[in-house]
Design a protein around this motif. Structure first.
Motif, PDB file in Angstrom:
ATOM      1  N   ALA A 139     131.544  62.847  29.836  1.00  0.00           N
ATOM      2  CA  ALA A 139     131.588  62.218  31.164  1.00  0.00           C
ATOM      3  C   ALA A 139     130.237  62.375  31.839  1.00  0.00           C
ATOM      4  N   THR A 140     129.979  61.510  32.801  1.00  0.00           N
ATOM      5  CA  THR A 140     128.765  61.597  33.612  1.00  0.00           C
ATOM      6  C   THR A 140     129.167  61.863  35.066  1.00  0.00           C
ATOM      7  N   ASN A 141     128.172  62.136  35.907  1.00  0.00           N
ATOM      8  CA  ASN A 141     128.392  62.426  37.329  1.00  0.00           C
ATOM      9  C   ASN A 141     129.296  63.642  37.525  1.00  0.00           C
ATOM     10  N   VAL A 142     129.176  64.623  36.631  1.00  0.00           N
ATOM     11  CA  VAL A 142     129.980  65.852  36.712  1.00  0.00           C
ATOM     12  C   VAL A 142     129.126  66.935  37.361  1.00  0.00           C
ATOM     13  N   ASN A 143     129.512  67.366  38.545  1.00  0.00           N
ATOM     14  CA  ASN A 143     128.734  68.391  39.226  1.00  0.00           C
ATOM     15  C   ASN A 143     129.282  69.793  39.003  1.00  0.00           C
ATOM     16  N   ALA A 144     130.453  69.916  38.345  1.00  0.00           N
ATOM     17  CA  ALA A 144     130.992  71.235  38.007  1.00  0.00           C
ATOM     18  C   ALA A 144     132.051  71.087  36.925  1.00  0.00           C
ATOM     19  N   PHE A 145     132.054  72.042  35.984  1.00  0.00           N
ATOM     20  CA  PHE A 145     133.093  72.121  34.957  1.00  0.00           C
ATOM     21  C   PHE A 145     133.528  73.577  34.859  1.00  0.00           C
ATOM     22  N   ARG A 146     134.833  73.808  34.885  1.00  0.00           N
ATOM     23  CA  ARG A 146     135.353  75.168  34.832  1.00  0.00           C
ATOM     24  C   ARG A 146     136.495  75.246  33.825  1.00  0.00           C
ATOM     25  N   ALA A 147     136.595  76.402  33.180  1.00  0.00           N
ATOM     26  CA  ALA A 147     137.713  76.675  32.281  1.00  0.00           C
ATOM     27  C   ALA A 147     138.084  78.140  32.440  1.00  0.00           C
ATOM     28  N   GLN A 148     139.366  78.419  32.559  1.00  0.00           N
ATOM     29  CA  GLN A 148     139.820  79.792  32.710  1.00  0.00           C
ATOM     30  C   GLN A 148     141.215  79.949  32.119  1.00  0.00           C
ATOM     31  N   SER A 178     138.005  58.747  38.496  1.00  0.00           N
ATOM     32  CA  SER A 178     139.323  59.234  38.096  1.00  0.00           C
ATOM     33  C   SER A 178     139.579  58.972  36.614  1.00  0.00           C
ATOM     34  N   ILE A 179     139.267  57.759  36.178  1.00  0.00           N
ATOM     35  CA  ILE A 179     139.484  57.404  34.764  1.00  0.00           C
ATOM     36  C   ILE A 179     138.564  58.222  33.861  1.00  0.00           C
ATOM     37  N   ASP A 180     137.290  58.335  34.235  1.00  0.00           N
ATOM     38  CA  ASP A 180     136.330  59.057  33.403  1.00  0.00           C
ATOM     39  C   ASP A 180     136.686  60.537  33.291  1.00  0.00           C
ATOM     40  N   SER A 181     137.031  61.167  34.412  1.00  0.00           N
ATOM     41  CA  SER A 181     137.342  62.596  34.381  1.00  0.00           C
ATOM     42  C   SER A 181     138.650  62.859  33.637  1.00  0.00           C
ATOM     43  N   GLN A 182     139.636  61.966  33.808  1.00  0.00           N
ATOM     44  CA  GLN A 182     140.902  62.134  33.095  1.00  0.00           C
ATOM     45  C   GLN A 182     140.715  61.954  31.593  1.00  0.00           C
TER      46      GLN A 182
END
Length: 279
Positions: free
Chosen positions: A239-248, A46-50
């Motif tokens: 960040a690490t351990n990211v299995n998906a990144f999206r932007a729209q 949560s902290i890393d993704s935020q």
């Protein structure tokens, strides 16, 4: 009176009950430990993704109007604007140079009555001071030729054309190369492009070879107007351990989403998704 000794059956029953209780207690302790470990990992994710979303949103907030594009590694320029429906793996935008300027060095406005192509009259603008700030930011080798000017157009709906600039007197900016057909009152100076993607989606970039596929990367300090790609710039880990990144784009805003995934002891996955809207 002598105390009667335990019979073999009583001993066996006692041992069996003790064993059953021990197994139950071990299972309960294992479940508590696993829940604690999952909670700890969930907190870290949560902290890393935020933090990653906050960093991206700050950079996007200081973007040049209509400069955000989406593309895949094999696509060729010019890239299409970021879309609501088309899924692209890489997001790129132009960063405003004004994020690091003092207010009295750069106004961002043109005096239309006093301007005549290729010279723009821009009161309260000092390109020498701008260049000094840029060299502090990017290094002493930075030159005005590394920057471009983009007109914002009406209501920041912009004209996506990059115009080269040269050194000029205080309160003026001289354009070089191809000149614009129309001059707008508001403009932006751009000093770098930025891109965000996962390592897995830019596997051909040699600078990413040291990272795992699930690493979310930020590329910066490169200039597409000088025929550079994101791989020509610097790279850092978001960040690490990211299995998906999206932007729209949705209703004029940019919606960012990060999906993280980490396996804990026993092969149990912990998943977390976070979103952020950038205006």
């Amino acid at each position: 009176m002598m105390r009667r000794a335990f019979t073999l059956i009583e001993i066996i029953i006692t041992v069996a009950i003790t064993g059953i209780l021990s197994v139950g207690m071990f299972k309960a302790f294992e479940a508590i430990t696993l829940r604690s470990e999952k909670a700890k990992i969930l907190s870290v994710l949560s902290i890393d993704s935020q933090t990653a979303l906050d960093q991206i949103s700050i950079l996007l907030y200081n973007r040049a109007p209509i400069s955000v594009v989406g593309f895949n590694e094999t696509d060729l320029r010019p890239y299409s604007p970021l879309s609501e429906t088309v899924d692209k793996k890489i997001i790129e935008w132009y960063g405003l140079a004004s994020e690091s300027y003092l207010a009295n060095n750069y106004s961002g406005f043109v005096d239309m009555n006093a301007s005549s192509k290729p010279t723009l009259s821009s009161p309260n603008t000092d390109l020498a001071a701008v260049l000094a700030t840029e060299q502090d930011k990017w290094g002493g080798s930075f030159a005005l030729s590394d920057m471009v000017l983009i007109f914002s157009g009406s209501f920041d709906e912009g004209i996506r054309n990059d115009y080269n600039i040269t050194a000029s007197a205080v309160n003026t900016i001289t354009l070089s190369g191809t000149l614009p057909d129309v001059i707008y009152e508001k403009y932006n100076l751009v000093d770098s492009a930025y891109a965000v993607t996962r390592k897995e989606d830019v596997s051909s970039c040699a600078k990413t070879s040291a990272y795992n596929n699930d690493t979310l990367l930020l590329f910066y300090n490169y200039r597409p107007w000088k025929n550079q790609s994101f791989c020509d710039g610097n790279v850092s880990v978001l960040a690490t351990n990211v299995n998906a990144f999206r932007a729209q784009t949705i209703n004029g805003t940019i919606r960012l989403a990060i999906d993280t995934n980490r396996t804990v002891r026993g092969g149990n996955p912990v998943r977390l998704s976070k979103q952020k809207v950038v205006f």
